[in-house]
Write an enzyme that holds these catalytic residues in place. Structure first.
Site, PDB file in Angstrom:
ATOM      1  N   HIS A 156       1.105  -1.016   0.270  1.00 47.11           N
ATOM      2  CA  HIS A 156      -0.166   0.144   0.065  1.00 47.11           C
ATOM      3  C   HIS A 156       0.989   1.435   0.101  1.00 47.11           C
ATOM      4  CE1 HIS A 156      -3.920   2.611   1.097  1.00 47.11           C
ATOM      5  NE2 HIS A 156      -2.928   2.728   1.546  1.00 47.11           N
ATOM      6  N   GLU A 157       1.682   1.143   0.626  1.00 46.58           N
ATOM      7  CA  GLU A 157       2.636   2.047   1.323  1.00 46.58           C
ATOM      8  C   GLU A 157       3.541   2.988  -0.373  1.00 46.58           C
ATOM      9  OE1 GLU A 157       1.562   4.582   3.285  1.00 46.58           O
ATOM     10  OE2 GLU A 157       0.699   3.666   4.184  1.00 46.58           O
ATOM     11  N   HIS A 160       1.122   4.364  -2.741  1.00 47.09           N
ATOM     12  CA  HIS A 160       1.490   5.607  -2.683  1.00 47.09           C
ATOM     13  C   HIS A 160       2.772   6.269  -3.270  1.00 47.09           C
ATOM     14  CE1 HIS A 160      -1.718   6.761  -0.294  1.00 47.09           C
ATOM     15  NE2 HIS A 160      -1.176   5.871   1.100  1.00 47.09           N
ATOM     16  N   HIS A 166      -5.892   7.762  -2.705  1.00 40.47           N
ATOM     17  CA  HIS A 166      -6.692   6.212  -1.921  1.00 40.47           C
ATOM     18  C   HIS A 166      -8.232   6.247  -3.558  1.00 40.47           C
ATOM     19  CE1 HIS A 166      -4.970   7.074   2.296  1.00 40.47           C
ATOM     20  NE2 HIS A 166      -4.117   5.833   1.546  1.00 40.47           N
TER      21      HIS A 166
END
EC number: 3.4.24.18
Length: 748
Positions: A156-157, A160, A166
């Site tokens: 997830h990070e 980014h 998101h």
């Protein structure tokens, strides 16, 4: 020695390649005295809120002039350089490398160790889980704080950092979910803002409830039982916020953004659903052929679709019930070109004929003349008359172009009423799992067990010789919430214990509940991992280290005739609701992978970053508008973290990514302060943040330019200066001539 609770045993049948296991029913009202299980995995919003962080969208460290998803200059040049800082927990380092492998398997995104590049990512352990969005063209942090060391959170990070916001920030968000603003924590409402198409793009993909980048239903909620976000289609409420792996749409966006046409480590995949059988060929020197069949006949059920669809669900079949003993059929892959030196061939098979039937795996190699014809036998599977699909793994070590070959051999046609089946082949350039545990009739297991009941796997050995296994709690521990499956790891005593090191430290246990999706790129398996440490002790063994020799700190287990250590894992690993989705329980079978890897070599991974002044191209984005935040309370670079972040920060001097000057202790307020606010540059110079230091870009015109650390000195361009000198000289000369002529006329 630990006391043990009385158990009654219920026999179950499992695949032939594993030992028999039993359900251990515990006495009512008692929990396991020899179990130490962690809590359920927390999500990013919980971790960051507990750390006192109020970042943009919950986990984004936002620069003031970056519009990452829409800005082409924010795309990384691949492979991405990285550093694993030594303030990271050892388990986090292993989890990060595991996440890298998922990117390599499912996309063209790759990572490489840092070698002095100006753009790079440094993974560090600060408070919370957070990242910046897009390539900032300088070294940038990804924080993998305490509780963030899960594969899905790290993915997830990294997403980014690759340029993604998101999912619920999309412009069309309100068409798909409801936001319950009154249930959101005060000052955290900004996390639920949406942004228009000028700010972010969906890359022409539909709204994805299953995205790894979607908030969970209880993110930033005031009341732990009341959600802040719900889906307009109620069935998706249990799906949003999943932390398993990339969704199919996540991968579509990632591959579109980075123009991926292939992945790095997936060499081949075939579910035999197409007539061309993925380019595989029949052997020309054999006695018979493999037949491409579907699931239309009774008892002929494929593994891909498990007979759920009519006129679909294909597999390869070799009939061993007729003909002559010893007849063979060969099925060969297309020619493959490896990049690494190790591959893992995974496939599903069943052998329903004679126990004398055999399935052999060969490779056909390059013979150094360019011809792929040199055969080498790798592994043999013996017939077992088992009508269940089984998973198999075969390790290959090919460095040049090759084919893999399946050879079916008839053992005793007179005693065969079936044959050999193949389906769902996957070849990856990754290691095969060390241990594979297959649990059949899992729905019956879930129905016939209660909290605290457990199943214990057979014993597996890693390459070092340590024995280990997995404990499955079908309905969780007695103290767990209802509707969850628990998963834990333990050591077994073994034949090599006398010469092994005890307690065993710095080994990462990885337990994976396999999503049996045929295409490895679309699997969303659950992976849980931890790393053994001498600080992991238990009062149940008088404060001894759990990972000491099992004969010393474990209990006797008659099923293996060996000693088993205390369990360590998760009481609520995955919900039953999630387990019933996707392909976790295909053919009513649960498959668990387990590995036990040495991470000692990762204890020191940080490398020095040279101190230099870099003017990265594209860092200054002139003419672009910053994100419309709309709330001054949203954390920015200089106001994103509290003054006192984490007592667990290392006390020794560390070289930070934002300040590559002299070694110094981290000073958090200064660390996140914007050195360009206020602007120190004079004469309209532009300030740029380069590794935490203010660097001035001085104004330059056609006639004049400024220099100096703060653009304080004005200079004239040399060409203009020469022109001025020439003009002045000419002017003086003309003035002198004019004066002389005037003087002569006056005298006359």
């Amino acid at each position: 020695m630990l006391w043990t609770l009385p158990v009654c045993l219920l026999s179950l049948s499992f695949s032939a390649h594993i030992a028999a296991v039993s359900i251990q029913h515990l006495s009512t009202g008692h929990d396991h005295d020899d179990v130490d299980v962690g809590e359920q995995q927390k999500d990013i919003s919980e971790i960051n809120s507990a750390a006192g962080l109020n970042l943009f969208q919950g986990d984004i460290l936002l620069p003031r002039t970056r519009n990452a998803l829409r800005d082409p200059s924010s795309r990384w040049k691949l492979p991405i350089p990285y550093i694993l800082a030594d303030n990271l927990d050892l388990n986090a380092k292993g989890a990060i490398l595991n996440a890298f492998e998922m990117f390599r398997l499912k996309s063209c995104v790759d990572f490489k160790p840092y070698e002095g590049e100006s753009s790079y990512i440094i993974f560090q352990q600060f408070s919370g889980c957070w990242s910046m969005v897009g390539d900032q063209h300088v070294g940038q942090n990804i924080s993998i704080g305490e509780g963030c060391d899960y594969k899905a959170i790290i993915e997830h990070e990294i997403l980014h950092a690759l340029g993604f916001f998101h999912e619920q920030s999309r412009t069309d968000r309100d068409d798909y979910v409801n936001i319950w603003w009154n249930e959101i924590m005060t000052d955290y409402e900004h996390n639920f803002n949406t942004y228009d198409d000028k700010t972010i793009t969906d890359l022409n993909t539909p709204y994805d409830y299953e995205s790894l980048m979607h908030y969970g239903p209880f993110s930033f909620n005031k009341n732990e039982t009341i959600p802040t976000i719900t889906t307009k289609i109620p069935e998706f409420n249990a799906i949003i916020g999943q932390r398993l792996d990339f969704s199919a749409t996540d991968l579509t966006r990632l591959n579109r953004m980075y123009n991926c046409t292939r992945t790095h480590t997936l060499l081949d995949h075939c579910a035999f659903e197409k007539t061309n059988i993925c380019g595989m060929i029949q052997g020309t020197r054999d006695d018979a052929d493999w037949v491409h069949e579907d699931s239309s006949q009774p008892g002929q059920v494929d593994h891909t679709l498990v007979g759920r669809c009519k006129a679909a669900g294909y597999f390869m079949y070799f009939n061993t019930s007729s003909g002559v003993t010893g007849e063979v059929a060969l099925l060969e892959s297309r020619i493959l070109y490896p990049k690494r030196k190790q591959q893992c061939l995974q496939f599903f098979y069943k052998m329903t004929g004679s126990p004398a039937d055999r399935l052999l795996i060969w490779v056909r190699r390059d013979d150094n003349t360019g011809n792929v014809c040199q055969l080498a036998k790798i592994q043999t599977f013996q017939g077992d008359s088992d009508h269940n699909w089984k998973i198999a793994h075969v390790t290959l070590n090919e460095e040049k172009k090759f084919r893999y070959v399946f050879q079916g051999t008839k053992g005793d046609p007179g005693n065969s009423d079936g044959g050999i089946y193949l389906d769902d082949i996957t070849l990856t350039e990754t290691p095969c799992p060390t241990g594979v545990w297959t649990i059949r009739n899992i729905s019956q297991v879930l129905e016939n067990t209660v909290k605290g009941d457990r199943l214990v796997s057979p014993r597996f050995y890693n390459s070092e010789g340590y024995g280990f296994g997995v404990t499955l709690y079908p309905n969780g521990r007695i103290t767990s919430n209802s509707g969850y499956l628990g998963l834990a790891f333990h050591l077994y005593s073994g034949d090599n214990d006398v010469i092994l090191e005890w307690p065993v430290e710095n080994r990462q246990a990885i337990m994976t509940i396999l999503d049996q999706e045929p295409d490895a790129r679309n699997r969303m398996s659950l992976s849980l991992m931890f790393t053994t440490s001498k600080y992991q002790t238990s009062s149940a063994i008088n404060g001894s280290v759990i990972w000491d020799r099992p004969t010393k700190v474990g209990v006797y287990d008659k099923d293996c005739d060996c000693f088993r250590s205390i369990d360590w894992g998760w009481g609520q690993a995955i919900s039953h609701q999630m387990l019933m989705r996707r392909n976790f329980l295909k053919d009513d079978t649960l498959i668990i992978f387990v590995d036990f890897k040495d991470l000692t070599h990762l204890r020191q991974t940080e490398v020095p970053i040279p101190s230099r002044s870099v003017i990265p191209r594209g860092l200054l984005l002139q003419g672009q508008e910053p994100l419309a935040l709309g709330d001054s309370r949203i954390a920015m670079m200089e106001e994103s973290l509290p003054r006192r972040l984490d007592q667990r920060q290392p006390s020794r001097p560390k070289r930070s990514v934002e300040n590559t000057g002299p070694m110094e202790d981290h000073n958090w307020p200064q660390y996140f302060r914007d050195p360009c606010d206020p602007n120190p540059c004079q004469n309209e110079g532009t300030c740029v943040n380069v590794k935490g230091m203010a660097s001035c870009r001085c104004v330059s015109g056609h006639a004049f330019f400024y220099t100096g650390e703060r653009c304080q000195a004005m200079h004239v361009h040399g060409s203009l200066l020469g022109l001025l000198i020439g003009c002045i000289t000419a002017l003086i000369f003309l003035t002198f001539i004019t004066f002389s002529n005037t003087y002569q006329k006056l005298r006359q």
